[in-house]
Motif scaffolding. Structure first.
Motif, PDB file in Angstrom:
ATOM      1  N   CYS A  36       7.915 -33.098  39.904  1.00 24.53           N
ATOM      2  CA  CYS A  36       8.985 -32.502  39.100  1.00 24.53           C
ATOM      3  C   CYS A  36      10.280 -32.412  39.909  1.00 24.53           C
ATOM      4  O   CYS A  36      10.267 -32.040  41.069  1.00 24.53           O
ATOM      5  CB  CYS A  36       8.543 -31.122  38.654  1.00 24.53           C
ATOM      6  SG  CYS A  36       9.764 -30.228  37.724  1.00 24.53           S
ATOM      7  N   VAL A  37      11.391 -32.767  39.265  1.00 25.59           N
ATOM      8  CA  VAL A  37      12.672 -32.656  39.967  1.00 25.59           C
ATOM      9  C   VAL A  37      13.478 -31.449  39.500  1.00 25.59           C
ATOM     10  O   VAL A  37      14.636 -31.310  39.848  1.00 25.59           O
ATOM     11  CB  VAL A  37      13.515 -33.950  39.834  1.00 25.59           C
ATOM     12  CG1 VAL A  37      12.876 -35.075  40.574  1.00 25.59           C
ATOM     13  CG2 VAL A  37      13.753 -34.298  38.393  1.00 25.59           C
ATOM     14  N   PHE A  38      12.891 -30.602  38.685  1.00 27.65           N
ATOM     15  CA  PHE A  38      13.528 -29.373  38.197  1.00 27.65           C
ATOM     16  C   PHE A  38      14.894 -29.655  37.570  1.00 27.65           C
ATOM     17  O   PHE A  38      15.901 -29.107  37.974  1.00 27.65           O
ATOM     18  CB  PHE A  38      13.631 -28.341  39.324  1.00 27.65           C
ATOM     19  CG  PHE A  38      12.281 -27.922  39.812  1.00 27.65           C
ATOM     20  CD1 PHE A  38      11.588 -26.949  39.139  1.00 27.65           C
ATOM     21  CD2 PHE A  38      11.685 -28.541  40.896  1.00 27.65           C
ATOM     22  CE1 PHE A  38      10.315 -26.579  39.550  1.00 27.65           C
ATOM     23  CE2 PHE A  38      10.418 -28.190  41.299  1.00 27.65           C
ATOM     24  CZ  PHE A  38       9.729 -27.201  40.627  1.00 27.65           C
ATOM     25  N   HIS A  80      12.242 -22.893  32.075  1.00 26.35           N
ATOM     26  CA  HIS A  80      12.324 -22.637  33.510  1.00 26.35           C
ATOM     27  C   HIS A  80      12.396 -21.133  33.726  1.00 26.35           C
ATOM     28  O   HIS A  80      13.102 -20.438  32.998  1.00 26.35           O
ATOM     29  CB  HIS A  80      13.600 -23.257  34.088  1.00 26.35           C
ATOM     30  CG  HIS A  80      13.505 -24.719  34.331  1.00 26.35           C
ATOM     31  ND1 HIS A  80      12.806 -25.249  35.380  1.00 26.35           N
ATOM     32  CD2 HIS A  80      14.004 -25.763  33.660  1.00 26.35           C
ATOM     33  CE1 HIS A  80      12.908 -26.551  35.351  1.00 26.35           C
ATOM     34  NE2 HIS A  80      13.620 -26.901  34.313  1.00 26.35           N
ATOM     35  N   CYS A  92      10.860 -36.520  30.163  1.00 25.92           N
ATOM     36  CA  CYS A  92      10.766 -36.226  31.592  1.00 25.92           C
ATOM     37  C   CYS A  92      11.047 -37.468  32.439  1.00 25.92           C
ATOM     38  O   CYS A  92      10.376 -38.475  32.304  1.00 25.92           O
ATOM     39  CB  CYS A  92       9.385 -35.687  31.918  1.00 25.92           C
ATOM     40  SG  CYS A  92       9.184 -35.363  33.659  1.00 25.92           S
ATOM     41  N   CYS A 112       6.041 -36.345  34.925  1.00 23.51           N
ATOM     42  CA  CYS A 112       5.085 -35.440  35.545  1.00 23.51           C
ATOM     43  C   CYS A 112       4.346 -34.578  34.544  1.00 23.51           C
ATOM     44  O   CYS A 112       3.484 -33.807  34.907  1.00 23.51           O
ATOM     45  CB  CYS A 112       5.783 -34.579  36.595  1.00 23.51           C
ATOM     46  SG  CYS A 112       7.078 -33.565  35.939  1.00 23.51           S
ATOM     47  N   GLY A 144      15.469 -29.681  34.109  1.00 25.28           N
ATOM     48  CA  GLY A 144      15.756 -28.923  32.897  1.00 25.28           C
ATOM     49  C   GLY A 144      15.798 -29.749  31.631  1.00 25.28           C
ATOM     50  O   GLY A 144      16.104 -29.235  30.566  1.00 25.28           O
ATOM     51  N   LEU A 145      15.492 -31.049  31.714  1.00 29.85           N
ATOM     52  CA  LEU A 145      15.546 -31.872  30.504  1.00 29.85           C
ATOM     53  C   LEU A 145      14.450 -31.488  29.520  1.00 29.85           C
ATOM     54  O   LEU A 145      14.638 -31.544  28.312  1.00 29.85           O
ATOM     55  CB  LEU A 145      15.434 -33.361  30.864  1.00 29.85           C
ATOM     56  CG  LEU A 145      16.651 -34.001  31.510  1.00 29.85           C
ATOM     57  CD1 LEU A 145      16.414 -35.472  31.757  1.00 29.85           C
ATOM     58  CD2 LEU A 145      17.885 -33.841  30.644  1.00 29.85           C
ATOM     59  N   CYS A 146      13.262 -31.083  30.031  1.00 26.55           N
ATOM     60  CA  CYS A 146      12.167 -30.741  29.124  1.00 26.55           C
ATOM     61  C   CYS A 146      12.512 -29.487  28.334  1.00 26.55           C
ATOM     62  O   CYS A 146      12.262 -29.407  27.138  1.00 26.55           O
ATOM     63  CB  CYS A 146      10.863 -30.573  29.884  1.00 26.55           C
ATOM     64  SG  CYS A 146      10.979 -29.521  31.320  1.00 26.55           S
TER      65      CYS A 146
END
Ligand code: SF4
Ligand code: SF4
Lengths: 184, 560
Positions: free
Chosen positions: A106-108, A123, A80, A84, A110-112
């Motif tokens: 969170c910056v949304f 997501h 991340c 976060c 999608g890496l997680c």
């Protein structure tokens, strides 16, 4: 490429008005006609207008028994970029004790979701809005996995299931270690 | 090619071969002395036609692992471009904290803001220049990009600069007569927060004051603590109108630094998404231009087209504004089923609508009345460091996709539209034509889209997920790639792509770890906006609005 010379020649005002009016009229006509046309508006690779890749509110998935799919390996936490995710590993349970995400950080990205090897975090298409959490933006497992909008509180089913061939035994020890390091 | 060898010989004769090296093809490095810096620069500019100053970038060597070779704390890198031979030279100069540099604004007008930025970020003074902050606020203490600056430290602003400019002008020693007008930090014609203050006499502009930094997020400092893949989501926020191009520029720079080759399919996909992003950026720019010049319906026409293309991004990666679609070593994932078909359909329909739209604006008398203003001479444009559509509108044929083609730009057919006078109308025409050319490129690439696996680079791309839990080796690899990130060997690079607004360059220095040692973005807007005050001086206020939108300033990239 030199642009066409006539592009620099002005039309007269009368001609200009005619051109613009006719174009606008034809647009208007097209708009009226488009009411009768059936437009599916479907996006490639998904069933409806909302893309299946949509990066909305995060959710933790559950397995068939309704338990949390996540093993607490901490890979999503490591990847991340905005730091976060906070995972507490429960040694007795050999699984996650607490899983918190600070949504305001969170910056949304999608890496997680990409990093999780067992489809444990995803997501969804929901858009987080200020009214959702009554100002509590640091959300835990209860909201992440079992909120009302996810299958009526039952949670999303993970696509991944452990099977016999998997390195189950090995993983447990490895994952346990991981959990300890992520706690330290 | 022959010419570039001759040029190298000429420079070598002047500087000696111990100082000048060919670091990479088309990328030379010159290590300069502090005393003789001015001389070297005038030789480069006058005799060797290195006439476009791209960037000035400081580096703090305090915490370098391999030790400090020069024994001095700071190094400053000037990047200068030779427009004829397409060679970039990096002039490196080392200096200590107490020393100061000669200012080169006499040679390149565009150096002013870059020098201010170096002082702001590193505290290095340029002779004859005041200590003026540019990206941080006026009460800021310390220099944020120094390695001993703690990024967690917060320096609050007790009182903002007074909003009415007549109070600020005393602060800056400006004339007190005339009427000051504030085009505020959030004006509908800007694509973010920036501030323009104009001094009017009647309706004519006498003086202009620019203030930037409202969107400064410390991108470059942030990068120093993140690994190479984690930076990608943050590059989205640079030029948010064409985020895909920033992703591509960043990944291309890292890949070139690592000297890895990505798969053919990834290259082709990057071209497609890059061109789609360029089209979106131009559409937004033209739409806001139409709205601002009194044709508000124009905005909706352009935005409707943009919406169609955004759908392609959404269906590929779920975000139309912040896609984060590349990864070092390839792309984030493969295309969804039916995407290529959708894309071709969209391209066709957009092409069709573009014809209508161009009829609606080009050659019309009221549009031309408002846009044939504020011409820029080609000579000035180079002095300022213009790149991209604004440079081409002045008649200079320079497009990175043509002159030093990356990926498959050498193999596709497209043309570079050129304006003649560099006024607002020319910029409009160039953008209109570039959209068509971009669409042409997209169709050509999609016709020959290579097949095969997307992410193939060993030790960089993630292994397939299905393998990971069955194979111990793959799991270990997977885990170490995610945990530690990619390791990049020590070195430095300046790598540029043709962004929507001009040359988007990334300068990366690596010390062998998994996070970059120093990252500098060369934002195309920075020199463009800097020239604004000179372009509009003596013109009417309404022309200033037109010029501001036609330059297409995106503060996310301007302030970083
Ligand atoms: S989406 Fe990105 S920022 Fe948000 S939790 Fe996942 S990795 Fe972190
Ligand atoms: S990567 Fe997946 S399994 Fe590991 S901690 Fe995150 S959600 Fe859980």
């Amino acid at each position: 490429m030199i642009l066409k010379r006539e592009l620099y020649q002005r039309h007269g005002y009368f001609k200009g008005i005619l051109i613009v009016l006719s174009l606008q009229m034809s647009r208007l006509l097209k708009m009226f006609l488009s009411v009768f046309k059936k437009d599916e508006g479907r996006l490639a690779g998904s069933e409806d207008q909302r893309s299946s890749k949509y990066k909305g509110m995060l959710a933790l998935t559950v397995n068939k028994q309704g338990e949390l799919q996540c093993t607490g390996c901490g890979l999503c936490q490591a990847v991340c970029p905005s730091d976060c995710i906070d995972i507490q590993f429960d040694k007795k349970k050999k699984g996650v004790g607490a899983f918190n995400i600070d949504l305001l950080r969170c910056v949304f990205c999608g890496l997680c979701e990409e990093a999780c090897p067992i489809d444990g975090i995803r997501h969804t298409a929901e858009i987080p809005s200020p009214g959702h959490f009554e100002q509590n933006w640091n959300i835990g497992i209860a909201t992440l996995a079992y909120r009302k909008s996810l299958n009526n509180g039952k949670g999303l089913l993970s696509e991944y299931t452990f099977d016999q061939q998997d390195l189950n035994q090995d993983n447990e020890t490895v994952l346990q270690d991981e959990g300890q390091t992520s706690n330290a | 090619m022959g010419n570039s060898r001759e040029l190298f010989q000429k420079c070598e004769d002047q500087f000696g071969n111990s100082r000048l090296t060919e670091y990479r093809p088309m990328e030379w490095v010159l290590v300069a002395d502090l005393e003789k810096l001015q001389e070297d620069f005038s030789f480069l500019k006058v005799h060797c036609q290195f006439n476009l100053l791209l960037d000035i970038c400081g580096v703090d060597n305090l915490s370098k692992k391999e030790g400090n070779l020069s024994g001095k704390r700071f190094e400053i890198n000037y990047h200068i471009l030779n427009l004829e031979e397409h060679i970039r030279i990096r002039v490196k100069v080392y200096l200590d904290e107490k020393e100061s540099l000669p200012s080169i604004t006499a040679l390149w007008k565009g150096a002013e803001w870059f020098e201010r930025e170096v002082w702001d970020m590193y505290g290095i003074l340029f002779n004859g220049r005041p200590k003026e902050r540019i990206l941080t606020h006026h009460e800021f203490i310390g220099h944020p990009l120094r390695k001993d600056f703690d990024p967690k430290k917060r320096i609050p602003l007790s009182s903002p600069l007074p909003l009415a400019p007549h109070d600020t002008r005393k602060l800056r020693g400006l004339p007190e007569d005339g009427h000051w007008l504030n085009i505020d930090p959030s004006h509908p014609i800007t694509k973010g927060a920036l501030r323009v203050m104009v001094n009017l006499e009647g309706e004519k502009i006498k003086d202009v004051l620019l203030e930037i930094g409202y969107l400064h997020r410390g991108f470059e400092k942030l990068c120093e603590g993140l690994n190479y893949n984690q930076i990608i989501p943050y590059t989205d926020r640079l030029n948010y109108c064409s985020a895909a191009l920033n992703n591509i520029g960043w990944c291309k720079a890292v890949e070139e630094l690592m000297e890895i080759e990505i798969s053919e399919r990834a290259k082709a996909l990057r071209m497609v998404f890059g061109e789609l992003a360029r089209v979106i950026d131009h559409l937004i720019s033209l739409g806001t231009m139409a709205e601002d010049l009194g044709a508000p319906t124009g905005l909706w026409f352009f935005m409707e087209l943009r919406e169609r293309i955004s759908k392609l991004f959404t269906s590929y990666c779920g975000g139309s504004v912040n896609p984060s679609l590349t990864r070092v070593g390839g792309m984030s994932h493969d295309l969804p089923l039916g995407w290529v078909n959708d894309c071709l359909n969209t391209v066709k329909s957009v092409e069709h609508s573009m014809d209508d739209l161009s009829k609606m604006f080009s050659q019309l008398p009221w549009w031309m009345d408002k846009t044939r203003v504020c011409p820029i001479e080609a000579k000035d444009a180079i002095e300022w460091g213009f790149t991209g559509p604004c440079l081409r509108a002045c008649g200079i044929n320079y497009d990175l996709r043509k002159v030093s083609p990356y990926y498959y730009y050498g193999d596709v057919e497209f043309e570079v539209p050129l304006g003649s006078k560099g006024d607002v109308y020319d910029k409009y025409l160039v953008r209109m034509e570039e959209i068509r050319q971009s669409l042409k490129i997209i169709t050509q690439v999609l016709d020959y889209l290579p097949v095969g696996r997307l992410n193939i680079v060993d030790g960089v791309s993630l292994p397939e997920k299905s393998e990971v839990y069955k194979d111990k080796k793959a799991l270990d690899k997977y885990r170490s790639l995610i945990r530690d990130g990619i390791k990049v060997k020590p070195g430095e690079i300046y790598s540029a792509i043709e962004g929507a607004n001009g040359e988007l360059g990334f300068y990366i220095q690596s010390d062998g770890g998994n996070t970059p040692y120093r990252v500098k973005v060369r934002p195309p807007c920075f020199p463009l906006f800097q020239s604004f005050s000179e372009i509009v001086k003596g013109n009417y206020l309404s022309d200033a609005y037109a010029t501001l939108v036609s330059l297409n300033i995106v503060p996310g990239e301007l302030d970083r």
